[in-house]
Design an enzyme around this catalytic site. Sequence first.
Site, PDB file in Angstrom:
ATOM      1  N   LEU A 133     -28.537  -1.920  55.727  1.00  0.00           N
ATOM      2  CA  LEU A 133     -28.571  -2.842  54.593  1.00  0.00           C
ATOM      3  C   LEU A 133     -28.656  -1.945  53.365  1.00  0.00           C
ATOM      4  O   LEU A 133     -29.712  -1.427  53.021  1.00  0.00           O
ATOM      5  CB  LEU A 133     -29.770  -3.795  54.685  1.00  0.00           C
ATOM      6  CG  LEU A 133     -29.718  -4.778  55.849  1.00  0.00           C
ATOM      7  CD1 LEU A 133     -30.947  -5.682  55.845  1.00  0.00           C
ATOM      8  CD2 LEU A 133     -28.446  -5.612  55.825  1.00  0.00           C
ATOM      9  N   PRO A 134     -27.511  -1.721  52.709  1.00  0.00           N
ATOM     10  CA  PRO A 134     -27.331  -0.601  51.784  1.00  0.00           C
ATOM     11  C   PRO A 134     -28.011  -0.737  50.420  1.00  0.00           C
ATOM     12  O   PRO A 134     -27.358  -0.856  49.380  1.00  0.00           O
ATOM     13  CB  PRO A 134     -25.814  -0.519  51.644  1.00  0.00           C
ATOM     14  CG  PRO A 134     -25.359  -1.932  51.838  1.00  0.00           C
ATOM     15  CD  PRO A 134     -26.285  -2.502  52.870  1.00  0.00           C
ATOM     16  N   CYS A 135     -29.336  -0.649  50.426  1.00  0.00           N
ATOM     17  CA  CYS A 135     -30.052  -0.705  49.151  1.00  0.00           C
ATOM     18  C   CYS A 135     -29.789   0.538  48.308  1.00  0.00           C
ATOM     19  O   CYS A 135     -30.064   0.533  47.107  1.00  0.00           O
ATOM     20  CB  CYS A 135     -31.546  -0.925  49.368  1.00  0.00           C
ATOM     21  SG  CYS A 135     -32.354   0.300  50.381  1.00  0.00           S
ATOM     22  N   HIS A 136     -29.194   1.562  48.911  1.00  0.00           N
ATOM     23  CA  HIS A 136     -28.827   2.745  48.119  1.00  0.00           C
ATOM     24  C   HIS A 136     -27.728   2.422  47.112  1.00  0.00           C
ATOM     25  O   HIS A 136     -27.500   3.189  46.189  1.00  0.00           O
ATOM     26  CB  HIS A 136     -28.392   3.904  49.036  1.00  0.00           C
ATOM     27  CG  HIS A 136     -27.247   3.594  49.923  1.00  0.00           C
ATOM     28  ND1 HIS A 136     -27.403   3.011  51.174  1.00  0.00           N
ATOM     29  CD2 HIS A 136     -25.921   3.780  49.761  1.00  0.00           C
ATOM     30  CE1 HIS A 136     -26.213   2.868  51.732  1.00  0.00           C
ATOM     31  NE2 HIS A 136     -25.299   3.315  50.894  1.00  0.00           N
TER      32      HIS A 136
END
Length: 169
Positions: A133-136
Site C-alpha cells: 500500500l504505497p504510502c511512499h
Amino acid sequence: MRLTLCRVETPLGGLLLASDAGGRLHACEFADCEDRLHLLLTRRLGQWVLVPGEASDAARALGAYFAGDLTAVDALPLVLSGTDFQNRAWTALRAIPPGQVRSYGEQAARLGHPRGARAVGLANSLNPFEIILPCHRLVGRSGALTGYAGGLARKRWLLDHEAAHSGGR
C-alpha cells in the site's frame, strides 16, 4: 491469532511478511523496523503469535516489483483491520499510479476530506503494508519528501525505482 512470518531480501534490506493460514497478509514491514511490526499487529489484532514460514506469493510478488513489475503487488490479498477511515486511506493509496506522487492534501481531498491532510498523514503512519500500500507516493504540499516509516532514503529509492520503470513523474 497465529501468523506465518516470511523474511524476504530486497535491494532496500529485509522485509517481514506476516500472513494467516489462508495466505492473506496482515503486515509487510522492513526488518529493521520489526518493533513497529509488533506494535502494529498488537494494536490491530490484540494477541498473536508469529511462526517462521517459507516464501509466499507475497514474497514472489515483491520480487517482481523490485525487478520492475510495479503492479505485481496490487492483487495481493490483505487484511485491513484499521478504522474505517484508515482502511479507506490505505486502500486509496493504490489509486496513485506508480511513478507519480500526491500531496497529503490532494489525497485527503480525494477521500472527501479537503482539510484532512493531517488525518491522512496519521493514517498512513500506521499503514501496516510497506510498499504494497504505497504510502511512499505521498509527499508534502511543496513536493518535499516527508514521513516514511522505513526512512526517507528508502522513500526516495522507491520513488526513483518507480519513475525508472514507469516512465513517470
